[in-house]
Structure formats: structure tokens, C-alpha cells
Design a protein around this motif. Sequence first.
Motif, mmCIF file in Angstrom:
data_model
loop_
_atom_site.group_PDB
_atom_site.id
_atom_site.type_symbol
_atom_site.label_atom_id
_atom_site.label_comp_id
_atom_site.label_asym_id
_atom_site.label_seq_id
_atom_site.Cartn_x
_atom_site.Cartn_y
_atom_site.Cartn_z
ATOM 1 N N ALA A 94 75.859 -66.468 67.701
ATOM 2 C CA ALA A 94 77.313 -66.291 67.682
ATOM 3 C C ALA A 94 77.809 -65.805 66.329
ATOM 4 O O ALA A 94 78.748 -64.993 66.255
ATOM 5 N N TYR A 95 77.176 -66.271 65.240
ATOM 6 C CA TYR A 95 77.677 -65.963 63.894
ATOM 7 C C TYR A 95 76.758 -65.046 63.091
ATOM 8 O O TYR A 95 77.150 -64.573 62.019
ATOM 9 N N GLN A 96 75.557 -64.766 63.599
ATOM 10 C CA GLN A 96 74.653 -63.768 63.046
ATOM 11 C C GLN A 96 74.539 -63.803 61.513
ATOM 12 O O GLN A 96 74.741 -62.786 60.841
ATOM 13 N N PRO A 97 74.209 -64.939 60.942
ATOM 14 C CA PRO A 97 74.061 -65.007 59.481
ATOM 15 C C PRO A 97 72.834 -64.240 59.008
ATOM 16 O O PRO A 97 71.794 -64.240 59.670
ATOM 17 N N ASP A 98 72.956 -63.610 57.863
ATOM 18 C CA ASP A 98 71.799 -62.958 57.247
ATOM 19 C C ASP A 98 70.906 -63.983 56.552
ATOM 20 O O ASP A 98 69.690 -63.821 56.512
ATOM 21 N N VAL A 99 71.530 -65.022 55.996
ATOM 22 C CA VAL A 99 70.815 -66.073 55.278
ATOM 23 C C VAL A 99 71.180 -67.422 55.873
ATOM 24 O O VAL A 99 72.361 -67.694 56.127
ATOM 25 N N VAL A 100 70.181 -68.251 56.094
ATOM 26 C CA VAL A 100 70.403 -69.630 56.538
ATOM 27 C C VAL A 100 69.898 -70.572 55.451
ATOM 28 O O VAL A 100 68.775 -70.413 54.944
ATOM 29 N N LEU A 101 70.737 -71.536 55.074
ATOM 30 C CA LEU A 101 70.346 -72.608 54.161
ATOM 31 C C LEU A 101 70.122 -73.854 54.994
ATOM 32 O O LEU A 101 71.011 -74.278 55.738
ATOM 33 N N ALA A 102 68.940 -74.442 54.877
ATOM 34 C CA ALA A 102 68.532 -75.523 55.774
ATOM 35 C C ALA A 102 68.164 -76.776 54.993
ATOM 36 O O ALA A 102 67.905 -76.722 53.790
ATOM 37 N N PRO A 103 68.113 -77.933 55.668
ATOM 38 C CA PRO A 103 67.722 -79.181 55.012
ATOM 39 C C PRO A 103 66.332 -79.119 54.389
ATOM 40 O O PRO A 103 65.536 -78.216 54.664
ATOM 41 N N ALA A 104 66.050 -80.120 53.564
ATOM 42 C CA ALA A 104 64.795 -80.187 52.827
ATOM 43 C C ALA A 104 63.595 -80.309 53.766
ATOM 44 O O ALA A 104 63.659 -81.001 54.788
ATOM 45 N N LEU A 105 62.508 -79.652 53.404
ATOM 46 C CA LEU A 105 61.287 -79.707 54.205
ATOM 47 C C LEU A 105 60.720 -81.120 54.256
ATOM 48 O O LEU A 105 60.170 -81.550 55.276
ATOM 49 N N HIS A 106 60.841 -81.852 53.151
ATOM 50 C CA HIS A 106 60.341 -83.233 53.069
ATOM 51 C C HIS A 106 61.396 -84.044 52.316
ATOM 52 O O HIS A 106 61.856 -83.638 51.251
ATOM 53 N N ASP A 107 61.763 -85.196 52.858
ATOM 54 C CA ASP A 107 62.787 -85.994 52.198
ATOM 55 C C ASP A 107 62.717 -87.452 52.648
ATOM 56 O O ASP A 107 62.065 -87.783 53.643
ATOM 57 N N ARG A 108 63.419 -88.287 51.902
ATOM 58 C CA ARG A 108 63.459 -89.723 52.171
ATOM 59 C C ARG A 108 64.029 -90.012 53.560
ATOM 60 O O ARG A 108 63.521 -90.866 54.282
ATOM 61 N N HIS A 109 65.106 -89.325 53.933
ATOM 62 C CA HIS A 109 65.749 -89.563 55.226
ATOM 63 C C HIS A 109 64.974 -88.797 56.305
ATOM 64 O O HIS A 109 64.825 -87.577 56.208
ATOM 65 N N PRO A 110 64.494 -89.463 57.340
ATOM 66 C CA PRO A 110 63.685 -88.777 58.360
ATOM 67 C C PRO A 110 64.432 -87.671 59.095
ATOM 68 O O PRO A 110 63.805 -86.733 59.589
ATOM 69 N N ASP A 111 65.764 -87.774 59.174
ATOM 70 C CA ASP A 111 66.545 -86.714 59.828
ATOM 71 C C ASP A 111 66.389 -85.376 59.116
ATOM 72 O O ASP A 111 66.442 -84.315 59.746
ATOM 73 N N HIS A 112 66.236 -85.409 57.784
ATOM 74 C CA HIS A 112 66.252 -84.175 57.012
ATOM 75 C C HIS A 112 65.024 -83.312 57.290
ATOM 76 O O HIS A 112 65.139 -82.119 57.599
ATOM 77 N N GLY A 113 63.844 -83.898 57.182
ATOM 78 C CA GLY A 113 62.632 -83.135 57.454
ATOM 79 C C GLY A 113 62.555 -82.670 58.900
ATOM 80 O O GLY A 113 62.105 -81.558 59.189
ATOM 81 N N ARG A 114 62.994 -83.523 59.818
ATOM 82 C CA ARG A 114 62.985 -83.151 61.236
ATOM 83 C C ARG A 114 63.936 -81.982 61.482
ATOM 84 O O ARG A 114 63.613 -81.037 62.225
ATOM 85 N N ALA A 115 65.085 -82.020 60.844
ATOM 86 C CA ALA A 115 66.048 -80.927 60.988
ATOM 87 C C ALA A 115 65.529 -79.645 60.349
ATOM 88 O O ALA A 115 65.787 -78.543 60.848
ATOM 89 N N ALA A 116 64.794 -79.770 59.243
ATOM 90 C CA ALA A 116 64.224 -78.588 58.594
ATOM 91 C C ALA A 116 63.310 -77.844 59.560
ATOM 92 O O ALA A 116 63.362 -76.608 59.662
#
Length: 244
Positions: A94-116
Motif C-alpha cells: 500500500a505504501y511502497q517504501p524504498d527503505v524499511v527500518l525494522a526491529p533488532a535482529l537479537h534483543d532482550r524482549h522476545p517480541d523484537h527478534g521475532r518481529a525482525a
Amino acid sequence: MKLDILAIGVHPDDIELSCGGTVAAHIAAGKTVGLLDLTKGELGTRGSEALRQQEAKEAAHILGATLRLNLGFADGFFTNDKHHKLALIAMLRAYQPDVVLAPALHDRHPDHGRAARLVAETCFLAGLSKIVTHNPHNGQEQTPWRPQNLYHYLQDSPRNPHFVVDISDFMDKKIAAIMAYGSQFYNPKYQEQTGEAATYISEKSFLDRIYARNLEMARQTPFTYAEGFETTRIIAVNSLFDIC
């Protein structure tokens, strides 16, 4: 609406904490930037879902973002499956971004790595023509779109970045956007009014750590403050003189 950059966070305030300065710097340079939260942060110790949505809106205004959206995934319990991927693919198309900034590959919070991993896999899948999705706003069938670049910002766990972005002129704006989350960060008035339990991010020292982290990211660069990113692909430059 086409975006230059789409910054994706798991919880409202993830983007501000980890790449808020980068977002502000690129907006100042004339880029269109959208913010997308995967969850409403409903499992947070302090505040409420509704309050955090108000705070997120104010933070986006401070940064100057073109839009802020929320996919409403279950905080703490979303999974990297077909259902969640299709919802995110629809947003990318829908928004066709050229660049995506995403959560950390590895992190303390399990949601972050899973979302990455969810975001990285979805960025690839969004370019496949046999995956059919419909625009979440008008219901029309979408065309494939794959972002040119995906970068993972660093979060709580200490890691060495692959590159850093200069945010020296935007550190104050980053902090202002963070402080829009009065329920989450240092705010004695909120503490007195609600009596909610203090957390380690609501302590004044946590703000000092934000400054220290961005100072450290810039330590071996010409910058005063910087934010760090990781990438899973080789970074290419046109000239050795492009590197600071």
C-alpha cells in the motif's frame, strides 16, 4: 501514498527510542516517512492501550511523520505465520517504501527478534506476484512491491552496529518524541497521579542511558550522536569518499 521510508516497531515508542533521530533527520532532508506499530503495547506495565495510542500520535507529530498506523497484533503473542505476513505485505504494497527500518535482529524482549524475522521475510514475500493481497484502505487488489533496503535498528541489547547514522542535530527532537510517552518514561506528575509501579524505563537514569548510548554509537565517528543499524546484506558505496 508512496513513502520513502517505513519505520516498523513492535510497541509504540520502539521507533522513537531506537531510530527516532534517524527518522527526524530524513524528514528534515525532505523524505516522506511513515511509522507502523505492530502492537498497541497492551502488556506494558504502565499506562493503557488508549493512552499509548494518544502518546504515539503526539510522538509522530513531533517527529514530523507523514502517517502512523497500527496493525493491532497481539502484544507478546503474535507469531511469524501466514496471517501476520499477509497483513504486513498489504501494508508494504500500500505504501511502497524504498527503505524499511525494522526491529533488532537479537534483543532482550522476545517480541523484537521475532518481529525482525517477520519483517525481513515479509519484505521478500511482498515482491512475489503469486501472493494476492488487497489494499487495506480501498479493497483493491495490490501489485507486488519489494523494498530496496531493509535495515535493523539496535535496541536494548548491546551490539556492534554495521553502520551508524548521524543524529547530532536531532537528538533533542528524538528525546521530545520519547517524552511524549508520559506514561512510560520519567514523569513524576504521572507517577503521583496514578500511583502505578515504577519501571526501569520510568527512572530518570534511563534517559541518561539514551544519551549515553547515542554518544557511544558516535564515538569512533565525526558525529556527536548517532543511531546504529545492522544489515544482512553487503553495503555498497559508489566511492570510498562516501564513507565518513
